[in-house]
Design a protein around this motif. Structure first.
Motif, mmCIF file in Angstrom:
data_model
loop_
_atom_site.group_PDB
_atom_site.id
_atom_site.type_symbol
_atom_site.label_atom_id
_atom_site.label_comp_id
_atom_site.label_asym_id
_atom_site.label_seq_id
_atom_site.Cartn_x
_atom_site.Cartn_y
_atom_site.Cartn_z
ATOM 1 N N VAL A 1 15.717 -64.094 24.331
ATOM 2 C CA VAL A 1 16.007 -63.172 23.297
ATOM 3 C C VAL A 1 16.144 -63.923 21.879
ATOM 4 O O VAL A 1 16.050 -63.013 20.903
ATOM 5 C CB VAL A 1 16.985 -62.092 23.432
ATOM 6 C CG1 VAL A 1 16.975 -61.238 24.905
ATOM 7 C CG2 VAL A 1 18.429 -62.709 23.536
ATOM 8 N N GLU A 2 16.493 -64.830 21.931
ATOM 9 C CA GLU A 2 16.781 -65.928 20.831
ATOM 10 C C GLU A 2 17.953 -65.059 19.950
ATOM 11 O O GLU A 2 18.953 -64.825 20.337
ATOM 12 C CB GLU A 2 15.637 -66.048 19.921
ATOM 13 C CG GLU A 2 14.656 -66.851 20.726
ATOM 14 C CD GLU A 2 13.115 -67.031 19.902
ATOM 15 O OE1 GLU A 2 13.141 -66.456 18.976
ATOM 16 O OE2 GLU A 2 12.451 -67.999 20.345
ATOM 17 N N ASP A 3 17.615 -64.691 18.648
ATOM 18 C CA ASP A 3 18.527 -63.958 17.700
ATOM 19 C C ASP A 3 18.654 -62.498 17.998
ATOM 20 O O ASP A 3 19.187 -61.924 17.264
ATOM 21 C CB ASP A 3 18.313 -64.399 16.267
ATOM 22 C CG ASP A 3 18.655 -65.887 16.161
ATOM 23 O OD1 ASP A 3 19.453 -66.459 16.904
ATOM 24 O OD2 ASP A 3 18.136 -66.448 15.155
ATOM 25 N N GLY A 4 17.635 -61.921 18.766
ATOM 26 C CA GLY A 4 17.671 -60.516 18.856
ATOM 27 C C GLY A 4 18.400 -59.897 19.812
ATOM 28 O O GLY A 4 19.257 -60.526 20.452
ATOM 29 N N SER A 5 18.174 -58.708 20.128
ATOM 30 C CA SER A 5 18.862 -58.030 21.357
ATOM 31 C C SER A 5 18.006 -57.832 22.258
ATOM 32 O O SER A 5 16.941 -58.462 22.648
ATOM 33 C CB SER A 5 19.382 -56.349 20.815
ATOM 34 O OG SER A 5 17.962 -55.763 20.953
ATOM 35 N N LEU A 6 18.582 -57.219 23.451
ATOM 36 C CA LEU A 6 17.887 -57.199 24.699
ATOM 37 C C LEU A 6 16.836 -56.057 24.869
ATOM 38 O O LEU A 6 16.384 -55.653 25.861
ATOM 39 C CB LEU A 6 18.871 -57.298 25.868
ATOM 40 C CG LEU A 6 19.234 -58.611 26.427
ATOM 41 C CD1 LEU A 6 19.973 -59.419 25.551
ATOM 42 C CD2 LEU A 6 20.043 -58.507 27.845
ATOM 43 N N VAL A 7 16.744 -55.341 23.814
ATOM 44 C CA VAL A 7 15.540 -54.387 23.463
ATOM 45 C C VAL A 7 14.553 -55.082 22.693
ATOM 46 O O VAL A 7 14.789 -55.463 21.494
ATOM 47 C CB VAL A 7 16.053 -53.092 23.047
ATOM 48 C CG1 VAL A 7 15.068 -52.184 22.983
ATOM 49 C CG2 VAL A 7 17.226 -52.514 23.805
ATOM 50 N N PRO A 8 13.343 -55.405 23.146
ATOM 51 C CA PRO A 8 12.333 -55.840 22.233
ATOM 52 C C PRO A 8 12.103 -55.069 21.089
ATOM 53 O O PRO A 8 11.997 -53.861 21.014
ATOM 54 C CB PRO A 8 11.059 -55.981 23.120
ATOM 55 C CG PRO A 8 11.623 -55.651 24.492
ATOM 56 C CD PRO A 8 12.823 -55.010 24.435
ATOM 57 N N THR A 9 11.745 -55.847 20.050
ATOM 58 C CA THR A 9 11.578 -55.335 18.767
ATOM 59 C C THR A 9 10.378 -54.222 18.621
ATOM 60 O O THR A 9 10.425 -53.188 17.995
ATOM 61 C CB THR A 9 11.298 -56.182 17.725
ATOM 62 O OG1 THR A 9 10.171 -57.053 18.133
ATOM 63 C CG2 THR A 9 12.529 -57.289 17.282
ATOM 64 N N GLU A 10 9.376 -54.297 19.659
ATOM 65 C CA GLU A 10 8.369 -53.416 19.683
ATOM 66 C C GLU A 10 8.543 -52.156 20.345
ATOM 67 O O GLU A 10 7.528 -51.404 20.354
ATOM 68 C CB GLU A 10 7.242 -54.419 20.007
ATOM 69 C CG GLU A 10 7.319 -54.493 21.546
ATOM 70 C CD GLU A 10 7.764 -55.818 22.061
ATOM 71 O OE1 GLU A 10 7.814 -56.190 23.085
ATOM 72 O OE2 GLU A 10 8.617 -56.274 21.024
#
Length: 292
Positions: A187-196
């Protein structure tokens, strides 16, 4: 509103029973919407909605007796829309059997084949977190690893947790560190919900993936975490796994049991130490052991 009309057309039971049923059913509709399911009509109810509600109620720490009572409302709902077959008649199917007569341990370990069957990497990461840290499904999806991972702990923000209560879970094993490293790479710097995807969209993908992988009750990973923590903290098996009764414990062991339950309750995000009975089994004075 369709459910309100349904309850007004079918006035079974006393006035109090009718009002309680109406409040209960409309609350369920609101819970389903929160979980990402918007039912167009009362007839839109399906088995996946039943399973989602049961899982959600377990996550919030409701007792089996309370959930069984709510299941009776769900059966009433299904009957009135001529879809009674979507629910199994036996509560044991949903692991809601009466623990006064039977003990059920739903804990299980994640098998590598099951993990590999999760083809969506974000879903795979969430399930790994559930197994390694005892997180609820919702928590494992909302967490932002770069903000949560500290040197020796996982810190959950209130906006990620059930009830809005922040909590800290210690990192106690190399396996947990390996899991966190793998998740950061996904996920790098994001959450476990994909941005799309929206949260609701991702929840539906999660459910399809875990079902296909043969993980029927992902909540059992949380039970496994609690039981492993108990054994590590006390040096004993917990009661539901055949650990000693109170009568066979020394005072030191009894104190270890109490301290471990308090710690595990906090790590799981519960307010009451008594809720650990669900995961670990109730400490009996002697004789057979059961869950509460």
């Amino acid at each position: 509103m369709d459910l309100v009309h349904l309850t007004k057309r079918n006035r079974d039971g006393s006035f109090g029973t009718q009002k309680n049923r109406q409040r209960g059913l409309t609350a369920m509709a609101a819970e389903l919407k929160h979980l990402g399911y918007t039912l167009k009509t009362a007839r839109s109810i399906k088995p996946k909605h039943i399973n989602a509600l049961v899982e959600h109620w377990r996550d919030t720490g409701l007792t089996k007796a309370t959930i069984r009572n709510r299941m009776s409302w769900l059966r009433w709902w299904a009957q009135k829309v001529d879809k009674i077959s979507i629910l199994d008649k036996d509560n044991a199917t949903y692991e809601l059997n009466d623990d006064r007569t039977e003990r059920t341990n739903i804990a299980f370990s994640l098998h590598p084949d099951q993990l590999n069957a999760l083809t969506d990497r974000h879903v795979q990461a969430a399930v790994m977190l559930q197994a390694a840290f005892g997180l609820r499904r919702e928590e494992a999806m909302k967490i932002i690893p770069k903000d949560a991972i500290k040197a020796d702990s996982l810190k959950l923000k209130g906006s990620w947790t059930k009830g809005g209560r922040p909590r800290t879970i210690p990192i106690t094993s190399q396996h947990q560190r390996v899991v966190l490293l793998a998740i950061r790479q996904i996920v790098e710097d994001g959450s476990l919900v994909p941005t799309e995807r929206s949260y609701a969209q991702h929840m539906r993908i999660y459910e399809r993936q875990v079902h296909k992988a043969g993980i029927a009750r992902a909540h059992g990973l949380r039970h496994k975490y609690a039981q492993a923590r108990y054994e590590k903290l006390t040096g004993m098996k917990c009661p539901i796994n055949g650990g000693p009764d109170r009568s066979l414990m020394s005072e030191d062991q009894y104190e270890l049991d109490r301290q471990a339950r308090q710690r595990i309750s906090k790590e799981l995000g519960h307010n009451r130490i008594e809720i650990t009975d669900v995961y670990l089994g109730r400490l009996q004075q002697g004789g057979a052991v059961s869950c509460s």
